[in-house]
Design a protein around this motif. Structure first.
Motif, short mmCIF file in Angstrom:
data_model
loop_
_atom_site.label_atom_id
_atom_site.label_comp_id
_atom_site.label_asym_id
_atom_site.label_seq_id
_atom_site.Cartn_x
_atom_site.Cartn_y
_atom_site.Cartn_z
N ASP A 85 0.82 -1.22 0.00
CA ASP A 85 0.00 0.00 0.00
C ASP A 85 0.85 1.26 0.00
O ASP A 85 1.61 1.50 0.93
CB ASP A 85 -0.93 0.02 1.22
CG ASP A 85 -1.99 -1.05 1.15
OD1 ASP A 85 -2.34 -1.46 0.02
OD2 ASP A 85 -2.49 -1.47 2.20
N GLY A 86 0.73 2.04 -1.06
CA GLY A 86 1.40 3.33 -1.15
C GLY A 86 2.91 3.27 -1.20
O GLY A 86 3.57 4.29 -1.08
N ALA A 87 3.49 2.10 -1.36
CA ALA A 87 4.95 1.97 -1.34
C ALA A 87 5.48 1.73 -2.74
O ALA A 87 4.73 1.41 -3.67
CB ALA A 87 5.36 0.83 -0.42
N ALA A 88 6.78 1.88 -2.87
CA ALA A 88 7.44 1.66 -4.15
C ALA A 88 7.30 0.20 -4.57
O ALA A 88 7.32 -0.70 -3.73
CB ALA A 88 8.91 2.02 -4.04
N ARG A 89 7.17 -0.04 -5.86
CA ARG A 89 7.17 -1.42 -6.39
C ARG A 89 8.61 -1.89 -6.45
O ARG A 89 9.48 -1.16 -6.93
CB ARG A 89 6.53 -1.42 -7.78
CG ARG A 89 6.25 -2.79 -8.34
CD ARG A 89 5.30 -3.53 -7.39
NE ARG A 89 4.88 -4.79 -7.89
CZ ARG A 89 3.74 -5.01 -8.51
NH1 ARG A 89 2.91 -4.05 -8.76
NH2 ARG A 89 3.44 -6.21 -8.91
N LEU A 90 8.88 -3.08 -5.97
CA LEU A 90 10.25 -3.60 -5.90
C LEU A 90 10.38 -4.91 -6.64
O LEU A 90 9.43 -5.69 -6.75
CB LEU A 90 10.65 -3.82 -4.43
CG LEU A 90 10.62 -2.61 -3.51
CD1 LEU A 90 10.91 -3.03 -2.08
CD2 LEU A 90 11.58 -1.55 -3.97
N ALA A 91 11.60 -5.16 -7.12
CA ALA A 91 11.96 -6.45 -7.71
C ALA A 91 13.34 -6.81 -7.18
O ALA A 91 14.19 -5.94 -7.00
CB ALA A 91 11.97 -6.38 -9.23
N LEU A 92 13.55 -8.10 -6.93
CA LEU A 92 14.85 -8.59 -6.48
C LEU A 92 15.60 -9.17 -7.67
O LEU A 92 15.05 -9.99 -8.41
CB LEU A 92 14.69 -9.67 -5.41
CG LEU A 92 14.05 -9.23 -4.10
CD1 LEU A 92 13.85 -10.43 -3.19
CD2 LEU A 92 14.89 -8.17 -3.41
N LEU A 93 16.86 -8.78 -7.83
CA LEU A 93 17.72 -9.31 -8.89
C LEU A 93 18.44 -10.54 -8.35
O LEU A 93 19.10 -10.47 -7.32
CB LEU A 93 18.73 -8.26 -9.33
CG LEU A 93 19.75 -8.69 -10.38
CD1 LEU A 93 19.07 -9.04 -11.70
CD2 LEU A 93 20.78 -7.58 -10.59
N VAL A 94 18.28 -11.67 -9.05
CA VAL A 94 18.97 -12.91 -8.70
C VAL A 94 19.72 -13.42 -9.92
O VAL A 94 19.42 -13.04 -11.05
CB VAL A 94 17.98 -13.99 -8.18
CG1 VAL A 94 17.24 -13.48 -6.94
CG2 VAL A 94 17.00 -14.42 -9.24
N ASP A 95 20.71 -14.28 -9.69
CA ASP A 95 21.47 -14.82 -10.82
C ASP A 95 20.61 -15.73 -11.68
O ASP A 95 20.70 -15.71 -12.90
CB ASP A 95 22.70 -15.59 -10.33
CG ASP A 95 23.67 -14.71 -9.58
OD1 ASP A 95 23.54 -13.47 -9.62
OD2 ASP A 95 24.57 -15.26 -8.93
N ARG A 96 19.77 -16.51 -11.02
CA ARG A 96 18.94 -17.45 -11.79
C ARG A 96 17.87 -18.05 -10.90
O ARG A 96 18.12 -18.39 -9.75
CB ARG A 96 19.84 -18.59 -12.31
CG ARG A 96 19.20 -19.48 -13.31
CD ARG A 96 19.60 -19.06 -14.71
NE ARG A 96 19.03 -19.97 -15.68
CZ ARG A 96 18.26 -19.58 -16.67
NH1 ARG A 96 17.98 -18.33 -16.84
NH2 ARG A 96 17.79 -20.45 -17.52
N VAL A 97 16.65 -18.17 -11.44
CA VAL A 97 15.63 -19.00 -10.82
C VAL A 97 15.81 -20.36 -11.48
O VAL A 97 15.71 -20.48 -12.70
CB VAL A 97 14.21 -18.45 -11.06
CG1 VAL A 97 13.16 -19.41 -10.54
CG2 VAL A 97 14.06 -17.08 -10.42
#
Length: 158
Positions: A85-97
Protein backbone atom coordinates in the motif's frame (compact mmCIF):
# COMPACT_ATOMS: atom_id res chain seq x y z
CA UNK A 1 5.05 -29.00 9.97
CA UNK A 2 3.07 -26.98 7.47
CA UNK A 3 2.83 -29.45 4.59
CA UNK A 4 4.35 -29.07 1.13
CA UNK A 5 4.41 -25.58 -0.40
CA UNK A 6 5.51 -24.22 -3.78
CA UNK A 7 9.15 -23.10 -3.56
CA UNK A 8 11.30 -21.23 -6.10
CA UNK A 9 14.93 -22.35 -5.99
CA UNK A 10 17.46 -19.61 -6.78
CA UNK A 11 21.15 -19.08 -7.35
CA UNK A 12 22.67 -15.89 -5.94
CA UNK A 13 26.44 -15.29 -5.95
CA UNK A 14 27.27 -18.98 -5.72
CA UNK A 15 24.63 -19.74 -3.08
CA UNK A 16 21.48 -21.84 -3.38
CA UNK A 17 18.47 -20.15 -1.80
CA UNK A 18 14.72 -20.68 -1.76
CA UNK A 19 11.67 -18.41 -1.62
CA UNK A 20 8.01 -19.39 -1.30
CA UNK A 21 6.29 -18.87 -4.64
CA UNK A 22 3.48 -16.98 -2.90
CA UNK A 23 5.93 -14.16 -2.09
CA UNK A 24 6.65 -13.46 -5.77
CA UNK A 25 4.18 -12.07 -8.30
CA UNK A 26 6.21 -12.94 -11.39
CA UNK A 27 9.67 -14.00 -12.53
CA UNK A 28 10.91 -11.62 -15.24
CA UNK A 29 13.93 -11.34 -17.51
CA UNK A 30 16.08 -8.32 -16.68
CA UNK A 31 15.12 -5.36 -18.89
CA UNK A 32 17.34 -2.37 -19.60
CA UNK A 33 17.65 -0.60 -16.25
CA UNK A 34 17.83 3.15 -15.76
CA UNK A 35 20.39 4.38 -13.25
CA UNK A 36 18.96 5.89 -10.07
CA UNK A 37 21.27 8.78 -9.06
CA UNK A 38 22.72 8.64 -5.54
CA UNK A 39 21.14 5.24 -4.94
CA UNK A 40 22.50 3.05 -2.16
CA UNK A 41 24.59 0.04 -3.21
CA UNK A 42 21.64 -2.34 -2.97
CA UNK A 43 19.75 -0.50 -5.76
CA UNK A 44 20.76 -1.73 -9.20
CA UNK A 45 18.41 0.52 -11.17
CA UNK A 46 14.80 1.04 -12.14
CA UNK A 47 12.48 0.26 -15.03
CA UNK A 48 8.91 0.94 -16.11
CA UNK A 49 6.33 -1.82 -15.96
CA UNK A 50 3.16 -0.38 -17.43
CA UNK A 51 2.45 2.80 -15.47
CA UNK A 52 4.65 1.81 -12.51
CA UNK A 53 8.30 2.43 -11.77
CA UNK A 54 9.93 -0.71 -10.36
CA UNK A 55 13.04 -0.33 -8.23
CA UNK A 56 15.50 -3.23 -8.64
CA UNK A 57 17.40 -4.42 -5.59
CA UNK A 58 20.31 -6.88 -5.82
CA UNK A 59 19.58 -9.76 -3.44
CA UNK A 60 23.29 -10.59 -3.10
CA UNK A 61 23.97 -7.11 -1.70
CA UNK A 62 21.10 -7.39 0.79
CA UNK A 63 22.52 -10.68 2.04
CA UNK A 64 26.11 -9.46 2.17
CA UNK A 65 27.27 -11.94 -0.49
CA UNK A 66 30.45 -10.75 -2.16
CA UNK A 67 31.07 -13.45 -4.78
CA UNK A 68 30.60 -12.47 -8.41
CA UNK A 69 27.19 -13.19 -9.96
CA UNK A 70 26.95 -16.52 -11.76
CA UNK A 71 26.46 -16.80 -15.49
CA UNK A 72 25.83 -14.21 -18.15
CA UNK A 73 23.77 -11.21 -16.99
CA UNK A 74 21.55 -11.83 -20.02
CA UNK A 75 20.12 -14.85 -18.17
CA UNK A 76 19.64 -13.28 -14.74
CA UNK A 77 16.09 -12.93 -13.36
CA UNK A 78 13.99 -10.43 -11.48
CA UNK A 79 11.53 -11.51 -8.81
CA UNK A 80 8.66 -9.00 -8.98
CA UNK A 81 7.33 -8.52 -5.47
CA UNK A 82 3.72 -7.78 -4.52
CA UNK A 83 2.79 -4.10 -4.31
CA UNK A 84 2.56 -2.72 -0.82
CA UNK A 85 0.00 0.00 0.00
CA UNK A 86 1.40 3.33 -1.15
CA UNK A 87 4.95 1.97 -1.34
CA UNK A 88 7.44 1.66 -4.15
CA UNK A 89 7.17 -1.42 -6.39
CA UNK A 90 10.25 -3.60 -5.90
CA UNK A 91 11.96 -6.45 -7.71
CA UNK A 92 14.85 -8.59 -6.48
CA UNK A 93 17.72 -9.31 -8.89
CA UNK A 94 18.97 -12.91 -8.70
CA UNK A 95 21.47 -14.82 -10.82
CA UNK A 96 18.94 -17.45 -11.79
CA UNK A 97 15.63 -19.00 -10.82
CA UNK A 98 16.47 -22.66 -11.27
CA UNK A 99 13.23 -24.50 -10.60
CA UNK A 100 9.83 -24.67 -8.96
CA UNK A 101 9.43 -27.39 -6.32
CA UNK A 102 6.66 -28.59 -4.04
CA UNK A 103 8.44 -29.22 -0.73
CA UNK A 104 7.62 -29.30 2.96
CA UNK A 105 9.97 -26.86 4.74
CA UNK A 106 11.55 -27.43 8.13
CA UNK A 107 10.63 -24.28 10.04
CA UNK A 108 13.23 -22.51 12.17
CA UNK A 109 12.53 -20.82 15.52
CA UNK A 110 12.22 -17.03 15.70
CA UNK A 111 15.54 -15.30 16.28
CA UNK A 112 17.50 -17.82 14.22
CA UNK A 113 18.55 -15.20 11.64
CA UNK A 114 18.86 -11.42 11.28
CA UNK A 115 15.34 -9.95 11.24
CA UNK A 116 14.10 -13.57 10.93
CA UNK A 117 14.71 -13.38 7.17
CA UNK A 118 15.45 -17.14 7.10
CA UNK A 119 12.26 -18.89 8.16
CA UNK A 120 13.24 -22.48 7.43
CA UNK A 121 15.22 -24.98 5.41
CA UNK A 122 14.22 -27.11 2.43
CA UNK A 123 15.86 -30.16 0.89
CA UNK A 124 16.59 -29.57 -2.80
CA UNK A 125 18.55 -32.16 -4.76
CA UNK A 126 20.03 -33.57 -1.55
CA UNK A 127 21.20 -30.18 -0.23
CA UNK A 128 19.79 -28.17 2.68
CA UNK A 129 18.80 -24.75 1.33
CA UNK A 130 17.70 -21.72 3.41
CA UNK A 131 14.12 -20.56 2.87
CA UNK A 132 13.99 -16.75 2.83
CA UNK A 133 11.09 -14.55 3.95
CA UNK A 134 11.01 -11.77 1.36
CA UNK A 135 9.03 -9.40 3.58
CA UNK A 136 11.81 -9.53 6.19
CA UNK A 137 14.79 -9.05 3.87
CA UNK A 138 14.52 -5.27 3.86
CA UNK A 139 14.80 -3.35 7.10
CA UNK A 140 12.71 -0.23 7.75
CA UNK A 141 15.77 1.87 6.85
CA UNK A 142 16.21 -0.02 3.55
CA UNK A 143 12.53 0.48 2.74
CA UNK A 144 12.76 4.20 3.48
CA UNK A 145 15.74 4.51 1.10
CA UNK A 146 13.96 2.49 -1.56
CA UNK A 147 10.81 4.57 -1.23
CA UNK A 148 12.68 7.89 -1.53
CA UNK A 149 14.62 6.75 -4.60
CA UNK A 150 11.53 5.27 -6.25
CA UNK A 151 9.67 8.54 -5.79
CA UNK A 152 12.53 10.45 -7.41
CA UNK A 153 12.66 7.96 -10.26
CA UNK A 154 8.89 8.28 -10.72
CA UNK A 155 9.21 12.06 -10.83
CA UNK A 156 11.91 11.75 -13.53
CA UNK A 157 9.66 9.41 -15.51
CA UNK A 158 12.07 6.47 -15.54
Amino acid sequence: MTGPIAILSLRVSGQSLAIAQTEVIEVLPVPRLATVPEAPEMVTGAFRLGAETVLVIRLATLLGLTAQPEGDALYHHLLLLPARDGAARLALLVDRVTNLHRIEPTLLPAGHSFNDCVTGDVQIDGAVVPLLAVARLLTAKDLAFAEAFALRAEARGV
